[in-house]
Design a protein around this motif. Structure first.
Motif, short mmCIF file in Angstrom:
data_model
loop_
_atom_site.label_atom_id
_atom_site.label_comp_id
_atom_site.label_asym_id
_atom_site.label_seq_id
_atom_site.Cartn_x
_atom_site.Cartn_y
_atom_site.Cartn_z
N GLU A 1 -15.49 13.67 -1.63
CA GLU A 1 -15.16 13.39 -3.03
C GLU A 1 -16.39 12.87 -3.79
OE1 GLU A 1 -10.42 12.24 -2.57
OE2 GLU A 1 -11.96 10.72 -2.20
N THR B 1 -13.29 12.74 5.88
CA THR B 1 -12.43 11.57 6.14
C THR B 1 -13.16 10.23 6.02
OG1 THR B 1 -12.87 11.71 8.53
CG2 THR B 1 -10.96 12.93 7.67
N THR B 2 -14.45 10.24 6.17
CA THR B 2 -15.20 8.97 6.12
C THR B 2 -15.26 8.43 4.69
OG1 THR B 2 -16.57 9.69 7.99
CG2 THR B 2 -17.38 7.83 6.66
N ARG B 3 -14.91 7.18 4.55
CA ARG B 3 -14.95 6.55 3.23
C ARG B 3 -16.41 6.33 2.80
NH1 ARG B 3 -10.41 2.38 1.84
NH2 ARG B 3 -12.26 1.19 1.14
N ASP C 1 -17.67 3.89 1.15
CA ASP C 1 -18.19 2.52 1.30
C ASP C 1 -18.73 2.25 2.70
OD1 ASP C 1 -15.77 2.48 2.57
OD2 ASP C 1 -14.99 0.72 1.53
N ASP D 1 -12.71 3.70 -1.94
CA ASP D 1 -11.89 4.41 -0.96
C ASP D 1 -12.07 5.92 -1.01
OD1 ASP D 1 -10.79 4.74 -3.43
OD2 ASP D 1 -8.72 4.30 -2.83
N ALA D 2 -12.97 6.40 -1.86
CA ALA D 2 -13.22 7.84 -1.93
C ALA D 2 -13.91 8.31 -0.66
CB ALA D 2 -14.11 8.16 -3.14
N THR D 3 -13.67 9.56 -0.29
CA THR D 3 -14.35 10.11 0.89
C THR D 3 -15.75 10.60 0.49
OG1 THR D 3 -13.55 12.36 0.49
CG2 THR D 3 -12.15 10.90 1.81
#
Length: 332
Positions: free
Chosen positions: A229, A273-275, A277, A224-226
């Motif tokens: 990150e 904002t994009t995860r 995964d 769930d990290a962006t």
């Protein structure tokens, strides 16, 4: 003036002289190879059955060859060392135990230094293998086994400097070492264990666990990290990639510097904002910690990648490495 005349000789004459040496020594090797027979086999069987070592000895040029043979034997699975025959007569005989086999080299077979210690060795019970160019010499007659290394001619035009004869003796030593190696089932891994500092040792003894980054040094983020990150993690761990893992630390995917470049080209992707995964590489190449480091190098080369994730049998992250880790370890 004589020196100047020699220097002025045509280069073709000098080259011809050099080629003649190769021709004569090749003929010498062929002659000795034809005499690899029952005595050679008996010598190998004697060494294989011995609980001791092979003690090589010889004087002068034969001594140099004996030293090389000892080194070759020792590095290929047959414990061996060199003893100078002159020093042996002055105390170094104490290095030789009664279960050792002595390999004596002398082209004439009449080396005084070797013959001086021979009676002591025989009284001690040592088996003696002679390597000479004269089957009727004293050393050959007194030996338990004689290896004939006589050559048709020395390459030296004066027939004085040992040339063809030392080449033949060295080749006979190599033949012994290789025959023993094969009889023992000696492998490349065995060779590497006696050469840990060499390139082969590093290739065959160094494992992934020896060079990988482990624990907190492994770059990883949750699914769930962006992307932002993930980039922070890549920058912090400085391996050029990060693993993407689930709550149990099982590998889900990989995000690399290359993935980032491709992601930036997509105007629809928001890095904040994009995860991760959504853009990661699924089913990335992995390797086991118990694999050889050279296997990692081969995997990277085959798939044109700069890093690998290390996982256990359950797919959990245990390490990570990149090509620079292998370069520092001198695996590549």
């Amino acid at each position: 003036m004589a020196t100047d005349a020699r220097i002025a000789e045509p280069a073709t004459d000098i080259a011809a002289s050099g080629r003649r040496v190769f021709e004569l020594e090749a003929q010498a090797l062929a002659a000795v190879a034809a005499r690899i027979d029952g005595d050679f086999t008996t010598a190998c069987r004697l060494i294989l059955a011995s609980p001791g070592r092979v003690v090589c000895t010889g004087m002068g040029k034969s001594g140099h060859i004996a030293r090389k043979i000892a080194a070759t034997l020792a590095s290929t699975g047959t414990p061996a060392f060199y003893v100078h025959p002159g020093e042996a007569a002055h105390g170094d005989l104490g290095m030789i135990t009664d279960c050792d086999i002595v390999l004596g080299l002398s082209y004439s077979g009449e080396s005084d230094e070797v013959l001086t210690v021979l009676p002591v060795l025989k009284r001690q019970g040592n088996k003696f293998i002679a390597m000479t160019g004269r089957p009727n010499s004293t050393m050959a007659r007194e030996a338990d086994i004689h290896l004939d290394v006589s050559v048709p001619a020395e390459a030296c035009p004066l027939a004085l400097a040992p040339t063809s004869s030392t080449t033949a003796s060295l080749a006979m030593g190599d033949a012994l070492a290789v025959a023993l190696l094969e009889a023992r089932g000696f492998t490349a891994n065995d060779f590497a264990r006696s050469h840990p500092a060499g390139a082969l040792g590093r290739r065959l003894l160094l494992h992934i666990s020896d060079v990988m980054h482990a624990g907190d040094d492994i770059p990883r983020v949750g699914a769930d990290a962006t992307i932002s990150e993930a980039l922070v993690e890549i920058s912090r761990k400085r391996l050029g990639f990060t693993a993407v893992v689930d709550a149990g630390d099982r590998l889900l995917g990989l995000f690399t510097d290359g993935d980032l470049r491709r992601t930036i080209d997509d105007a629809q992707v928001d890095l904040r904002t994009t995860r991760i995964d959504a853009v990661m590489t699924r089913s990335p190449k992995t390797i086991s910690a118990s694999a050889l480091a050279i296997e990692a190098a081969q995997l990277m080369e085959t798939h044109k990648i700069g890093g690998l994730l290390v996982v256990d049998d359950d797919g959990r992250m245990v390490g990570a490495l990149n090509i620079h880790d292998l370069l520092r370890a001198r695996v590549v």
